[in-house]
Structures are given as C-alpha cells and as structure tokens.
Motif scaffolding. Structure first.
Motif, mmCIF file in Angstrom:
data_model
loop_
_atom_site.group_PDB
_atom_site.id
_atom_site.type_symbol
_atom_site.label_atom_id
_atom_site.label_comp_id
_atom_site.label_asym_id
_atom_site.label_seq_id
_atom_site.Cartn_x
_atom_site.Cartn_y
_atom_site.Cartn_z
ATOM 1 N N SER A 162 0.816 -1.211 0.000
ATOM 2 C CA SER A 162 0.000 0.000 0.000
ATOM 3 C C SER A 162 0.849 1.261 0.000
ATOM 4 O O SER A 162 0.341 2.352 -0.204
ATOM 5 N N ASP A 163 2.171 1.131 0.266
ATOM 6 C CA ASP A 163 3.026 2.307 0.323
ATOM 7 C C ASP A 163 3.808 2.487 -0.977
ATOM 8 O O ASP A 163 4.955 2.901 -0.969
ATOM 9 N N THR A 164 3.191 2.141 -2.102
ATOM 10 C CA THR A 164 3.862 2.282 -3.390
ATOM 11 C C THR A 164 4.077 3.751 -3.720
ATOM 12 O O THR A 164 3.327 4.626 -3.297
ATOM 13 N N THR A 165 5.121 4.016 -4.479
ATOM 14 C CA THR A 165 5.407 5.380 -4.917
ATOM 15 C C THR A 165 5.121 5.490 -6.407
ATOM 16 O O THR A 165 5.112 4.490 -7.134
ATOM 17 N N ALA A 185 8.311 14.340 -10.309
ATOM 18 C CA ALA A 185 8.694 14.146 -8.911
ATOM 19 C C ALA A 185 8.015 12.876 -8.403
ATOM 20 O O ALA A 185 6.954 12.477 -8.895
ATOM 21 N N THR A 186 8.636 12.231 -7.428
ATOM 22 C CA THR A 186 8.118 10.976 -6.879
ATOM 23 C C THR A 186 7.364 11.244 -5.585
ATOM 24 O O THR A 186 7.837 11.977 -4.703
ATOM 25 N N PHE A 187 6.185 10.625 -5.470
ATOM 26 C CA PHE A 187 5.329 10.815 -4.295
ATOM 27 C C PHE A 187 4.930 9.465 -3.711
ATOM 28 O O PHE A 187 4.814 8.474 -4.434
ATOM 29 N N SER A 190 0.755 6.433 -0.069
ATOM 30 C CA SER A 190 0.210 6.100 1.245
ATOM 31 C C SER A 190 0.028 7.347 2.101
ATOM 32 O O SER A 190 -0.519 7.267 3.196
ATOM 33 N N LYS A 191 0.502 8.502 1.613
ATOM 34 C CA LYS A 191 0.403 9.744 2.362
ATOM 35 C C LYS A 191 -0.462 10.749 1.613
ATOM 36 O O LYS A 191 -0.871 10.516 0.477
ATOM 37 N N ASP A 192 -0.729 11.870 2.257
ATOM 38 C CA ASP A 192 -1.601 12.905 1.710
ATOM 39 C C ASP A 192 -0.948 13.562 0.496
ATOM 40 O O ASP A 192 0.024 14.305 0.626
ATOM 41 N N LEU A 193 -1.503 13.324 -0.689
ATOM 42 C CA LEU A 193 -0.922 13.864 -1.919
ATOM 43 C C LEU A 193 -1.044 15.381 -2.007
ATOM 44 O O LEU A 193 -0.168 16.044 -2.574
ATOM 45 N N PHE A 194 -2.104 15.953 -1.462
ATOM 46 C CA PHE A 194 -2.293 17.400 -1.564
ATOM 47 C C PHE A 194 -1.183 18.135 -0.822
ATOM 48 O O PHE A 194 -0.626 19.114 -1.330
ATOM 49 N N HIS A 195 -0.853 17.669 0.382
ATOM 50 C CA HIS A 195 0.237 18.290 1.118
ATOM 51 C C HIS A 195 1.591 17.982 0.473
ATOM 52 O O HIS A 195 2.472 18.851 0.418
ATOM 53 N N GLN A 196 1.760 16.766 -0.024
ATOM 54 C CA GLN A 196 3.035 16.406 -0.656
ATOM 55 C C GLN A 196 3.330 17.278 -1.874
ATOM 56 O O GLN A 196 4.462 17.745 -2.060
#
Length: 288
Positions: A162-165, A185-187, A190-196
């Motif tokens: 679930s933590d794929t980039t 850019a790589t994101f 598994s984390k908030d994309l809007f903040h990233q």
C-alpha cells in the motif's frame, strides 16, 4: 396566641413527616427520586465468518439524533497486537474530503458500516489481535468498541504494497521567473498527496495549513499562511502558476481552486487581490 402557634407547628411537622419514610431500623430517611436508565446512541462491532466485520450505530432514544462528522471519513479502526502496539490504522493511507456533514438517525434507526478487513489487512501478518473501532462523529468519537480478532493473513498470495510510490508531473518557475515548466517528482501514495505536492513545488516560506475538497471533488480550497513572503509581480505569477497547474494536472475532477489566508478571503498578495477562483480553462503564467 400560643394555641395558634402550636397548631401551625403541628401542621408543619406533619408535612415534614409525610415527605419522609422510615426504614426497619427506625431511622427516618428522605425518599430519593426514582432512577431511570438513560437511553442513548449505541455502537457495536461484530466479526463475520468470512473474516470481515461490521460496525453498527443505533439510536436507542425516542427522538431524532443528529451526528456531526468533520470529514468524509465515517469510521476509524485499528488492529493491536498482544502488547497493545498498533499494527494497522485504517486511515493511514487514505485521503478524505474535509467537509463537515450531518446524519440524522430516527428513533430505533441504525447504520451498519462494513469493514473490508480481508482487503485492508493484506500486509498484516497472520495472528491474534484486538480490533478497535469507533465512529468519527463528534458525539461518538470517544465511544470505542473492541473485539478479539484472529487474522488468517494472505500467506502465499501476491500482495501489492500500500506504500507504493509513483512519479507525477508538477510545475516550477523557469530560470527567468517568467513561465512555469513541468518536471517529474516521486510521491508516496500512502500519504496525503495534496500536502506532498504543495511541499514539493513551494520554494517560498509559505505553508499549507489545511485544505478542503467540495462539490463532488470539483472545488479545492487551499488555506495558507506566510503569503507576505510572495514578493513582486513575477513572483506572484510563478507562485500562482505552480500551484494551479500542479493541482489541475494531477486531479482531473477539479474545476476550481480557491485561495484562503488563515481561513479568510480575499487573499491579498503584494500586487494582486485574489478574490475569484482559478479555473481549469485559464492559463496562469504561460505553461510550457
């Protein structure tokens, strides 16, 4: 006169005695009001035979009850090991709409929320755990339910982490600060994309406090602080262009983007007052 006073005293004494009771020991006690068990909104969690579960919210009162949700998430749950360590949290790899909503429950009405544990726990090792779940409604957030849970796991199956980039295209200002240009850019999904995305593209000392997604994912509101660090007309154009094009590029349902400064509008930059939404059909700072 003394007879009148004596009569009044006698009546007053009789009134007091009639308001009291006497127990078997001869001690006079004041009668307590009858106690009634209060009905409320109850919650419970049940595990199904197939390994999934359900969470039920029921209005046990005789009146309508309103539940207030601070976001699009209606349920949270965690899996704890034997030492009470958290090994899984449902919301950890998800993004929910930040919008206050209400649900009204009629008397005796219930809401049953399914927990797709066989899918969500794909990466968790088999074993004995405690499943803890609670409603995110403000009125029920402290009303947690827990139950023993035996997880069979997915041994031998091909499970996608679930933590794929993933690589996304975002925008930055060019060397002359005249246009915005795309770059990759790589994101972490598994984390908030809007903040990233905001942290990736923001070269100024401007912070994204929070954001809201409204109107069926068509409207994005960015609440920021530190906007006095945006200097000059060229700087304002690059600031706006990198934000607007980066979000429109990666969220195809968006139609409008609004700016807020610490929850207030309109937003005043050094040379521009932002009072209208940015729309997808406009080009902000020539996109190359």
């Amino acid at each position: 006169m003394n007879r009148i006073i004596g009569s009044v005293f006698t009546i007053f004494l009789i009134f007091i005695l009639t308001s009291c009771g006497t127990d078997n020991s001869g001690i006079t006690t004041v009668n307590e009001p009858e106690q009634h068990e209060d009905k409320s909104v109850t919650t419970k969690i049940e595990v199904e035979e197939d390994g999934n579960a359900t969470f039920t919210i029921k209005n046990e009162t005789d009146e309508k009850v309103t539940l207030t949700y601070p976001s699009g998430q209606d349920l949270e749950y965690q899996l704890l090991d034997n030492e009470k360590n958290t090994v899984f949290t449902y919301s950890a790899n998800k993004v929910f709409i930040l919008m206050i909503s209400e649900k009204v429950l009629k008397p005796s009405e219930e809401i049953v929320i399914p927990l797709d544990l066989k899918t969500e726990l794909a990466e968790v090792s088999a074993g004995s755990y405690t499943l803890v779940a609670w409603a995110t409604a403000e009125e029920l957030s402290e009303q947690k339910q827990e139950i023993a849970y035996e997880w069979a796991g997915h041994e031998g199956e091909n499970v996608v982490p679930s933590d794929t980039t993933e690589t996304l295209v975002v925008f930055k200002g060019d060397e002359n600060a005249e246009n915005v240009v795309p770059y990759e850019a790589t994101f972490e999904f598994s984390k908030d994309l809007f903040h990233q995305i905001f942290e990736e593209i923001m070269v100024l000392d401007v912070e994204l406090i929070d954001y809201r997604i409204e109107n069926d994912n068509k409207k994005l509101v960015l609440n920021m602080k530190g906007l006095d660090n945006v200097q000059g007309s060229a700087g304002e154009n690059i600031f706006i262009g990198t934000i607007v094009h980066s979000y429109f590029e990666n969220f195809p349902d968006l139609e409008e983007i609004y700016f807020e400064e610490e929850g207030k509008t309109p937003v005043e930059l050094a040379h521009t007052v932002v009072s209208e939404p940015f729309t997808r059909d406009q080009n902000y700072t020539n996109k190359k």
